[in-house]
Design a protein around this motif. Structure first.
Motif, mmCIF file in Angstrom:
data_model
loop_
_atom_site.group_PDB
_atom_site.id
_atom_site.type_symbol
_atom_site.label_atom_id
_atom_site.label_comp_id
_atom_site.label_asym_id
_atom_site.label_seq_id
_atom_site.Cartn_x
_atom_site.Cartn_y
_atom_site.Cartn_z
ATOM 1 N N MET A 173 59.372 -18.744 -58.884
ATOM 2 C CA MET A 173 59.800 -17.361 -59.116
ATOM 3 C C MET A 173 59.725 -16.555 -57.816
ATOM 4 O O MET A 173 60.649 -15.799 -57.483
ATOM 5 C CB MET A 173 58.911 -16.721 -60.182
ATOM 6 N N TYR A 174 58.649 -16.721 -57.087
ATOM 7 C CA TYR A 174 58.487 -15.981 -55.820
ATOM 8 C C TYR A 174 59.554 -16.404 -54.809
ATOM 9 O O TYR A 174 60.174 -15.561 -54.149
ATOM 10 C CB TYR A 174 57.102 -16.235 -55.243
ATOM 11 N N ASN A 175 59.788 -17.708 -54.687
ATOM 12 C CA ASN A 175 60.758 -18.192 -53.709
ATOM 13 C C ASN A 175 62.163 -17.673 -54.008
ATOM 14 O O ASN A 175 62.942 -17.396 -53.090
ATOM 15 C CB ASN A 175 60.763 -19.720 -53.672
ATOM 16 N N ALA A 176 62.495 -17.557 -55.290
ATOM 17 C CA ALA A 176 63.822 -17.066 -55.648
ATOM 18 C C ALA A 176 63.974 -15.581 -55.354
ATOM 19 O O ALA A 176 65.092 -15.085 -55.185
ATOM 20 C CB ALA A 176 64.100 -17.343 -57.126
ATOM 21 N N CYS A 177 62.853 -14.854 -55.295
ATOM 22 C CA CYS A 177 62.919 -13.401 -55.127
ATOM 23 C C CYS A 177 62.510 -12.920 -53.739
ATOM 24 O O CYS A 177 62.666 -11.735 -53.427
ATOM 25 C CB CYS A 177 62.013 -12.713 -56.159
ATOM 26 N N SER A 178 61.971 -13.797 -52.927
ATOM 27 C CA SER A 178 61.342 -13.352 -51.675
ATOM 28 C C SER A 178 62.315 -12.713 -50.697
ATOM 29 O O SER A 178 61.906 -11.908 -49.860
ATOM 30 C CB SER A 178 60.642 -14.536 -51.002
ATOM 31 N N ASP A 179 63.609 -13.050 -50.791
ATOM 32 C CA ASP A 179 64.577 -12.500 -49.832
ATOM 33 C C ASP A 179 65.423 -11.371 -50.398
ATOM 34 O O ASP A 179 66.272 -10.832 -49.685
ATOM 35 C CB ASP A 179 65.512 -13.614 -49.339
ATOM 36 N N VAL A 180 65.228 -11.047 -51.663
ATOM 37 C CA VAL A 180 66.084 -10.029 -52.290
ATOM 38 C C VAL A 180 65.869 -8.682 -51.593
ATOM 39 O O VAL A 180 64.741 -8.255 -51.357
ATOM 40 C CB VAL A 180 65.780 -9.919 -53.797
ATOM 41 N N GLN A 181 66.982 -8.024 -51.287
ATOM 42 C CA GLN A 181 66.936 -6.771 -50.538
ATOM 43 C C GLN A 181 67.020 -5.562 -51.466
ATOM 44 O O GLN A 181 67.546 -5.641 -52.579
ATOM 45 C CB GLN A 181 68.112 -6.708 -49.551
ATOM 46 N N ALA A 182 66.477 -4.446 -50.979
ATOM 47 C CA ALA A 182 66.638 -3.152 -51.648
ATOM 48 C C ALA A 182 67.525 -2.307 -50.744
ATOM 49 O O ALA A 182 67.036 -1.669 -49.805
ATOM 50 C CB ALA A 182 65.288 -2.484 -51.868
ATOM 51 N N PRO A 183 68.833 -2.300 -50.964
ATOM 52 C CA PRO A 183 69.768 -1.734 -49.981
ATOM 53 C C PRO A 183 69.500 -0.288 -49.584
ATOM 54 O O PRO A 183 69.646 0.066 -48.424
ATOM 55 C CB PRO A 183 71.127 -1.877 -50.681
ATOM 56 N N SER A 184 69.090 0.546 -50.529
ATOM 57 C CA SER A 184 68.946 1.966 -50.198
ATOM 58 C C SER A 184 67.783 2.234 -49.273
ATOM 59 O O SER A 184 67.712 3.289 -48.642
ATOM 60 C CB SER A 184 68.774 2.787 -51.479
ATOM 61 N N THR A 185 66.843 1.279 -49.181
ATOM 62 C CA THR A 185 65.648 1.509 -48.373
ATOM 63 C C THR A 185 65.577 0.631 -47.136
ATOM 64 O O THR A 185 64.644 0.753 -46.352
ATOM 65 C CB THR A 185 64.395 1.239 -49.217
ATOM 66 N N ASN A 186 66.546 -0.259 -46.948
ATOM 67 C CA ASN A 186 66.566 -1.163 -45.798
ATOM 68 C C ASN A 186 65.342 -2.074 -45.744
ATOM 69 O O ASN A 186 64.941 -2.521 -44.672
ATOM 70 C CB ASN A 186 66.653 -0.385 -44.474
ATOM 71 N N VAL A 187 64.714 -2.362 -46.905
ATOM 72 C CA VAL A 187 63.562 -3.256 -46.939
ATOM 73 C C VAL A 187 63.784 -4.263 -48.059
ATOM 74 O O VAL A 187 64.716 -4.154 -48.859
ATOM 75 C CB VAL A 187 62.242 -2.486 -47.172
ATOM 76 N N LYS A 188 62.892 -5.250 -48.128
ATOM 77 C CA LYS A 188 62.973 -6.230 -49.202
ATOM 78 C C LYS A 188 62.419 -5.647 -50.491
ATOM 79 O O LYS A 188 61.512 -4.821 -50.479
ATOM 80 C CB LYS A 188 62.202 -7.492 -48.812
ATOM 81 N N ALA A 189 62.965 -6.122 -51.605
ATOM 82 C CA ALA A 189 62.578 -5.575 -52.907
ATOM 83 C C ALA A 189 61.096 -5.791 -53.184
ATOM 84 O O ALA A 189 60.443 -4.952 -53.813
ATOM 85 C CB ALA A 189 63.426 -6.215 -54.008
ATOM 86 N N LEU A 190 60.538 -6.894 -52.700
ATOM 87 C CA LEU A 190 59.123 -7.160 -52.968
ATOM 88 C C LEU A 190 58.214 -6.140 -52.291
ATOM 89 O O LEU A 190 57.075 -5.952 -52.718
ATOM 90 C CB LEU A 190 58.751 -8.580 -52.523
ATOM 91 N N SER A 191 58.701 -5.486 -51.250
ATOM 92 C CA SER A 191 57.895 -4.424 -50.642
ATOM 93 C C SER A 191 57.696 -3.271 -51.610
ATOM 94 O O SER A 191 56.728 -2.517 -51.500
ATOM 95 C CB SER A 191 58.579 -3.916 -49.371
ATOM 96 N N LEU A 192 58.611 -3.139 -52.574
ATOM 97 C CA LEU A 192 58.529 -2.060 -53.545
ATOM 98 C C LEU A 192 57.869 -2.499 -54.842
ATOM 99 O O LEU A 192 57.462 -1.657 -55.644
ATOM 100 C CB LEU A 192 59.939 -1.535 -53.850
ATOM 101 N N LEU A 193 57.768 -3.814 -55.060
ATOM 102 C CA LEU A 193 57.299 -4.322 -56.357
ATOM 103 C C LEU A 193 56.005 -5.117 -56.267
ATOM 104 O O LEU A 193 55.486 -5.556 -57.293
ATOM 105 C CB LEU A 193 58.389 -5.211 -56.986
ATOM 106 N N CYS A 194 55.497 -5.313 -55.063
ATOM 107 C CA CYS A 194 54.325 -6.172 -54.892
ATOM 108 C C CYS A 194 53.070 -5.392 -54.537
ATOM 109 O O CYS A 194 52.001 -5.966 -54.401
ATOM 110 C CB CYS A 194 54.609 -7.215 -53.810
ATOM 111 N N GLY A 195 53.204 -4.083 -54.349
ATOM 112 C CA GLY A 195 52.042 -3.283 -53.996
ATOM 113 C C GLY A 195 51.614 -3.438 -52.557
ATOM 114 O O GLY A 195 50.561 -2.947 -52.161
#
Length: 1337
Positions: A215-237
């Motif tokens: 699950m982590y490997n499939a999500c580790s590269d997903v981007q959050a376009p509006s913030t120019n960061v990866k989605a996990l930066s917003l969902l992993c604490g």
């Protein structure tokens, strides 16, 4: 009951039952086992009966095999029964942790079927649980709660279908799985008297480590376009770089995250633990398509889908030969070869002359030859070539013209002077229309340049880039702090993050936002001019500051929950650590539930507000960066004036602010322009002193004192002052004429042109005056005839230099660089007007001054007449020095080869280093030495962790409403591998090479996530069709698109445009973080009443740029990238393109072509000088070649000096090089012309005569005049004056004097043209029978 053999059945079920325990096949095999049992007659509601029947049958069997089958049946069926009961069902009482959320009801019975509404939700959220009779361990309300809880992850993770599928599997199995009791164990309960049930307070969730990793490997590269960061930066604490499979899942199940109403303890294992079988459902990796047809994740969201990682092209190694710099080695070898050849030729020629003593002018001196100057010249013209004859006639025409004009000016002095004054006054009156350009954009960027056009396009469609007021704050405190978390090691906190200092910084920030200014009687506050992206819904100003994590509030900053003195649970440390990891969080999951989002409604990214840290260790930051964005205005001078007024108050406040604990550097949008203005004003004194020294020298040096008794009479102070006024008048006329036309001035024009015109004008003044002083009036010759004759001799030389410079400067105006073009125009006209005034007004003044001198009247006080005395003329000491000592020495046989060797060596060195001259202009050089901006630039380079934003603009014309157009731009599933977003993403992977640090914020990808029917973002009121925000609770709000296969596809056509305005007006909230108002309201230019899309942009950031070379490389690389993007996305029948825009491009674009511009400007100037010289030297082509060659040497040697003296090539130095070209004409043209008209018997003698007569005037006129004035410039406070004016001016004068007074005479003595026979005979004829005949006999 007729059934198959029990062992056979168990054998079959055993294999499938084992698969049930197999993590990879859990879902499908539960379904298969139930079908097999039904086929065999087993019914779930008769499990106990069938189980006992099985036991009785087993007792009748004999043998060990039957016993083993019985035991296996008991174990298998007990596990099957255990796997079919739940641990909860439905919702009961409210959570004590989160009051508004419910706890699940404890329930240990079998799964239950769902009603139709629940089945729709199950199909939507957990399609993997939809089979058979859809019996699950959750009711419809629990599914509804699950849907609301996964809205934020859905909006970020659904970009990658495999990632989101695995993520939903984790929660669906926990919430609803009919096998729930296999991997979920309820460990703590509480009573719910209201519903007479039991609440589940805590569970243990057994999860396969393999599943968690997948699950982590499939999500580790997903981007959050509006913030120019990866989605996990917003969902992993925490930052994505620190996120792991375990701590991500632990964070999502942690009661401290503010979302989980009861404790969930994840247990990770790939093997059973205490009879619990970890959940290990099937997962998909990000390169796989799902069973429902969803495609693999895009390259941007799945690095494995990208193929091989891009590799930057290798850096070209420096050009070397044998390990040495190639240019240096080549030039060194060339120089050595030249010396061998040159000295060999010189030695051979010397030996030859020793044996064959002849003269090239022997035939001219031989009276028996028809073209001898000693003959009567009867057959001279027949012997001269056509060009020589034409040249002589042209020369004679100029002589006659200037002689007649000079005579007229002396005979009618008052008329000429009055006419000159009137014309000067009329032209100078244009100064009333003078405009001075200090706007850096207007100064350095041509309106026709690419960067300027792109800036204008950006400003027109999206509005101008906001103005920036910024503070960089450090502290002298050196005592660090630390924070002890509830688990883990102590965390270091730098002194600047001490809470006491943060309070002081917040006080400063508040004082700044409360500043008020006055503009035209109105009060201007920060609120009036600040950027408020969510206005009118949220009027708070954007303030990018670490204090915005604490809502700019002292109270929030002081929030603390502690069990003192033992433990601190929550305080400003914990909030800081949470917010730097999740800057978009609306809840820090702490006791106070403080948000991290700024008060203005947008995120505060740590790399924008902190400085001086390494990697992601934000708590180690040594600097705070506070930015106050202010609205900019394109054509609204009223609003712009208010912003400027407030900025002035801000600057004054910061200059006077003092806090012993804080060291603050600051900048405002107007700071650079203000400091340049202040620098110019502060250097006025230095410039004035420089000119006064030159004026005093000119006034004193013009006079030729014959004796102490005639000192007051021979002095020419008044004439010198008049000459200076003429020079200044020519400058005023040039400025006035172009001010009439409407061409604005620049500071370079005001500072450089007087220096240039003074150099040219003073040289001509000295030539006229000193030629008269050395001349003797012929018998029967009147004053006006003598001055006319003198002007006829020297004016052609003056005309040659002035007209060459004028043409060269006017051709220099072809440059696209505004500063160079403006300088060239003003300089060319000023030089020519100066020449006209010198041959008219100055000649008349010279005639009057000579009459005064001859009348024995004193200088200045001309009414005072001294007693008559003998006025004997004598040669000046400088002329005698040049004639008797200097010229003969320089032209000695043994000195000349040394001169050539030295100057060719200088040339070789300069050619070797010309490609090593740095390009650019560091911002610090444009500031005064005492400017507050120097500290700011220094700290900017030292502390900032991100570069300027860069916008990738897609011009109007792209069709976003079609799938083809969308795929060419977007970065999500199904997008082209060479789409705009994908190419920028690939470039960001090579940030050291491309200078792009982040993936772009993509409004299109966020829009697709926002409009998905699974999301609660896109809704509208069913009755009115008006947009319904996700935070609104209203049953009349319905989803924009249906939960169908077509509804899940991207919107196209009119549907795309129907919902897009809603997206761009939606404010992000806790239920929908994808609202586009804050991030994209200006990124999309809607047109035709919101029915079509015009220009759009996608924003990213450059890497840290510190030097001019960094800025130049960044612009060059990003332009190459956008050219590739344009080729990839633009159809052949469309004319639009993609271009990059950043605020600094207009200033640095000049450096992309500065080498070409330099070569073009100097080449054109040299060509103009060559052509004009050829004509005005009487069509003597070779003389023009030698003069142009010497000027070219001076220019090349200037590059050598620039390298040695660390002077970079930029617009300022290019202006100086163009000026150098003009001044070099003054050093060379007079010598060359004097050589060409000389009739001495050899080249050496002609060169000696030219050097003696013209060299002294050039040395006293231009060299000494400028040398004294230049030295004063070294005292300037301005670095730009010290480097680009003092150093370059000094080099120009020294190199010009050295080449004109040393190298050129030697060059002419070796390779000068032969005497023009026609000119020689004409000269002889003019003086035949006169007293002057002896001068050339």
């Amino acid at each position: 009951m007729n059934t198959p053999s029990l062992c056979a059945v168990l054998h079959t079920l055993g294999r499938q039952g084992a698969a049930t325990l197999n993590p990879a096949r859990a879902h499908t095999k539960v379904f298969d086992n139930r079908k097999e049992i039904r086929k065999l007659g087993f019914q779930p509601n008769r499990v106990t009966l069938e189980k006992s029947s099985g036991v009785r049958g087993a007792m009748a069997l004999q043998g060990e095999k039957q016993i083993f089958c019985l035991l296996w049946a008991i174990i298998l069926l007990s596990q099957w029964v255990h796997g079919q009961h739940c641990i909860w069902y439905g919702e009961c009482g409210n959570s004590t942790l989160i009051k508004e959320k419910k706890l699940n009801c404890n329930y240990t019975g079998p799964p239950k079927p769902l009603p139709d509404e629940g089945q729709e939700l199950l199909q939507e959220l957990c399609p993997g649980l939809v089979y058979g009779d859809n019996k699950v361990c959750c009711d419809t309300q629990q599914l509804t709660t699950l849907k609301s809880n996964i809205q934020i992850p859905l909006q970020y993770l659904s970009r990658c279908p495999a990632c989101f599928f695995n993520f939903m599997t984790l929660f669906c199995e926990l919430t609803c799985s009919p096998r729930q009791s296999q991997f979920v164990n309820a460990t703590q309960f509480s009573a719910d008297p209201e519903h007479n049930k039991t609440n589940v307070l805590e569970v243990s969730y057994y999860i396969s480590q393999t599943f968690a990793n997948a699950m982590y490997n499939a999500c580790s590269d997903v981007q959050a376009p509006s913030t120019n960061v990866k989605a996990l930066s917003l969902l992993c604490g925490r930052d994505a770089s620190e996120c792991t499979p375990k701590n991500w899942i632990q964070y999502m199940f942690d009661t401290n995250n503010g979302q989980v109403p009861f404790a969930i303890d994840p247990v990770f294992s790939d093997v059973p633990v205490m009879s619990m079988t970890p959940m290990s459902n099937r997962t998909f990796n990000c390169t796989q398509s799902l069973d429902d047809g969803s495609g693999p994740c895009s390259c941007q969201d799945c690095s494995k889908a990208c193929g091989p990682a891009p590799v930057p092209p290798p850096v070209l190694p420096p050009w070397t030969i044998l390990g040495l710099d190639a240019m240096i080695l080549i030039m060194w070898c060339s120089y050595i070869a030249f010396l061998f050849i040159f000295f060999g030729v010189v030695l051979g020629a010397w030996c030859y002359r020793r044996r064959m003593v002849t003269s090239e002018y022997g035939p001219i001196l031989d009276s028996n030859q028809p073209y001898s100057v000693n003959s009567d010249g009867t057959d001279f013209l027949g012997e001269a070539t056509c060009c020589e004859t034409l040249g002589e006639r042209f020369e004679n025409m100029l002589r006659v013209l200037f002689s007649s004009w000079g005579s007229l000016c002396v005979r009618q002095p008052l008329t000429v002077i009055l006419a000159s004054v009137v014309l000067v006054s009329i032209c100078s009156a244009g100064l009333s229309y003078m405009r001075i350009t200090t706007n850096p954009v207007e100064l350095w960027s041509s309106p026709s340049s690419r960067a300027r056009q792109e800036k204008d396009y950006f400003d027109k469609h999206f509005g101008p880039f906001f103005r920036t007021e910024q503070l960089i704050i450090t502290t002298s405190w050196d005592t660090p702090g630390s924070f002890t978390p509830s688990f883990g090691p102590d965390i270091y906190f730098s002194p600047i993050l001490n809470i006491s200092l943060l309070h002081q910084v917040l006080d400063l920030q508040t004082e700044i936002t409360n500043l008020k200014a006055e503009y035209k009687g109105e009060t201007v506050t920060f609120q009036d001019i600040c950027v408020s992206p969510l206005a009118p819904y949220n009027d708070n100003c954007t303030i990018l500051s670490v204090l915005n994590y604490y809502q700019n509030s002292h109270e929030v900053l002081d929030h603390v929950l502690a069990d003192l003195p033992f433990m601190i649970y929550f305080d400003y440390h914990t909030h800081f650590l949470y917010c730097v990891s999740s800057p978009t969080a609306l809840d820090d999951t702490g006791h106070f539930h403080d948000p991290c989002m700024g008060t203005y409604g947008g995120p505060v990214f740590p790399w924008l507000v902190l400085g001086g840290y390494e990697d992601h260790a934000y708590s180690n930051a040594t600097a705070l960066v506070i930015t106050f964005p202010v609205n900019n205005y394109l054509n609204d001078t009223e609003k712009l004036g208010k912003a400027l007024a407030w900025e002035k108050v801000f600057i004054d406040f910061m200059k006077n602010y003092y806090n012993p604990n804080l060291t603050i550097s600051f900048s405002s949008e107007r700071s650079i322009e203000d400091e340049i203005d202040r620098e110019s004003n502060s250097d006025v004194t230095t410039i004035v002193i420089s000119y006064v020294i030159m004026f005093v020298y000119i006034s004193l040096a013009l006079g030729h004192i014959n004796s102490s008794q005639t000192l007051l009479v021979d002095s020419k102070i008044s004439l010198g002052i008049a000459g200076i006024l003429i020079v200044l008048s020519s400058v005023a006329c040039s400025l006035g004429i172009f001010s009439y036309i409407g061409i604005p001035l620049t500071l370079i024009v005001i500072e450089v042109i007087p220096f240039l015109v003074l150099a040219v004008g003073v040289d001509n003044i000295f030539i006229i005056v000193q030629t008269y002083q050395r001349d003797e009036r012929m018998p029967e010759e009147e004053l006006h005839q003598q001055i006319g004759r003198i002007l006829g001799d020297v004016a052609p030389s003056m005309f040659l230099s002035s007209f060459s410079e004028t043409v060269a400067f006017f051709l220099g105006a072809l440059s696209t660089m505004p500063a160079v073009r403006t300088f060239s125009l003003f300089a060319g006209l000023a030089v020519f007007i100066d020449f006209l005034l010198q041959i008219s007004c100055f000649v008349s003044l010279l005639g009057l001054d000579i009459q005064r001198q001859e009348a024995n009247r004193t200088d200045i006080l001309c009414c005072v007449k001294l007693s008559d005395g003998q006025q004997a003329k004598s040669e000046g000491s400088l002329f005698r020095f040049f004639k008797k000592i200097y010229a003969p020495f320089i032209l000695k046989d043994w000195v000349r080869p040394l001169v050539v060797a030295v100057f060719v060596g200088m040339l070789s060195f300069s050619v070797a280093v010309v490609n090593k001259v740095e390009i650019g202009l560091e911002q610090t050089l444009s500031m005064p030495d005492d400017s507050y901006m120097l500290d700011y630039f220094r700290n900017l380079s030292e502390y900032l962790h991100t570069g300027p934003p860069v916008y990738f603009v897609v011009e109007d014309g792209h069709d976003y409403k079609t799938s083809e157009g969308q795929n060419a731009v977007c970065g999500g599933v199904g997008c082209n591998s060479d789409s705009l977003v994908q190419q920028i993403y690939a470039a960001s992977l090579l940030d050291n090479y491309t200078k792009i640090s982040n993936v772009p914020s993509s409004w299109l990808d966020d829009y697709f996530d926002w409009v998905k029917p699974q999301s609660s973002c896109c809704r509208y009121y069913n009755a009115t069709g008006a947009f319904c925000n996700a935070s609104v609770v209203d049953k009349s709000c319905v989803h924009c698109r249906p939960m169908t296969s077509s509804g899940k596809q991207r919107p196209n056509g009119t549907e795309f445009m129907h919902f897009l305005p809603m997206f761009l007006s939606d404010n992000p909230n806790i239920n929908c973080g994808k609202g586009g108002h804050a991030a994209y309201s200006t990124a999309v230019d809607l047109k035709e009443n919101d029915t079509d899309i015009g220009a759009t942009y996608f924003m990213s950031y450059h890497t840290i740029l510190k030097t001019s070379a960094d800025y130049i490389d960044a612009m060059k690389m990003v332009r190459e990238l956008t050219d590739n993007i344009t080729q990839a996305i633009a159809p052949h029948d469309k004319s639009y393109r993609v271009f990059p825009y950043s605020i600094f491009y207009v200033f640095y674009e000049q450096y992309l072509t500065i080498v070409h511009d330099t070569a073009f400007n100097l080449g054109v100037s040299l060509l103009a000088i060559f052509v004009v010289s050829t004509v005005l030297l009487g069509f003597e082509l070779w003389s023009a070649v030698l003069m142009s060659f010497t000027i070219a040497m001076i220019l090349v040697n200037m590059f050598g000096v620039m390298w040695l003296w660390s002077i970079s090539l930029n617009a300022v130095s290019l202006v100086n090089l163009v000026m150098c070209c003009g001044i070099s004409v003054e050093f060379c043209s007079h010598i060359v012309r004097a050589f060409s008209v000389s009739t001495r018997s050899s080249r050496v003698e002609r060169a000696e005569e030219a050097l003696a007569h013209m060299g002294s005037s050039v040395f006293s006129g231009i060299t000494l005049t400028k040398f004294g004035g230049i030295l004063i410039l070294a005292l300037s406070k301005s670095q730009i004056f010290q480097i680009f004016y003092f150093r370059m001016y000094l080099a120009i004068v020294l190199l010009g004097a050295a080449h004109g007074l040393i190298f050129l005479p030697v060059l002419l003595s070796y390779a000068g043209p032969s005497v023009n026979k026609a000119k020689a005979m004409a000269a002889r004829n003019r003086v035949a029978g006169t007293e002057r005949e002896r001068l050339i006999s």
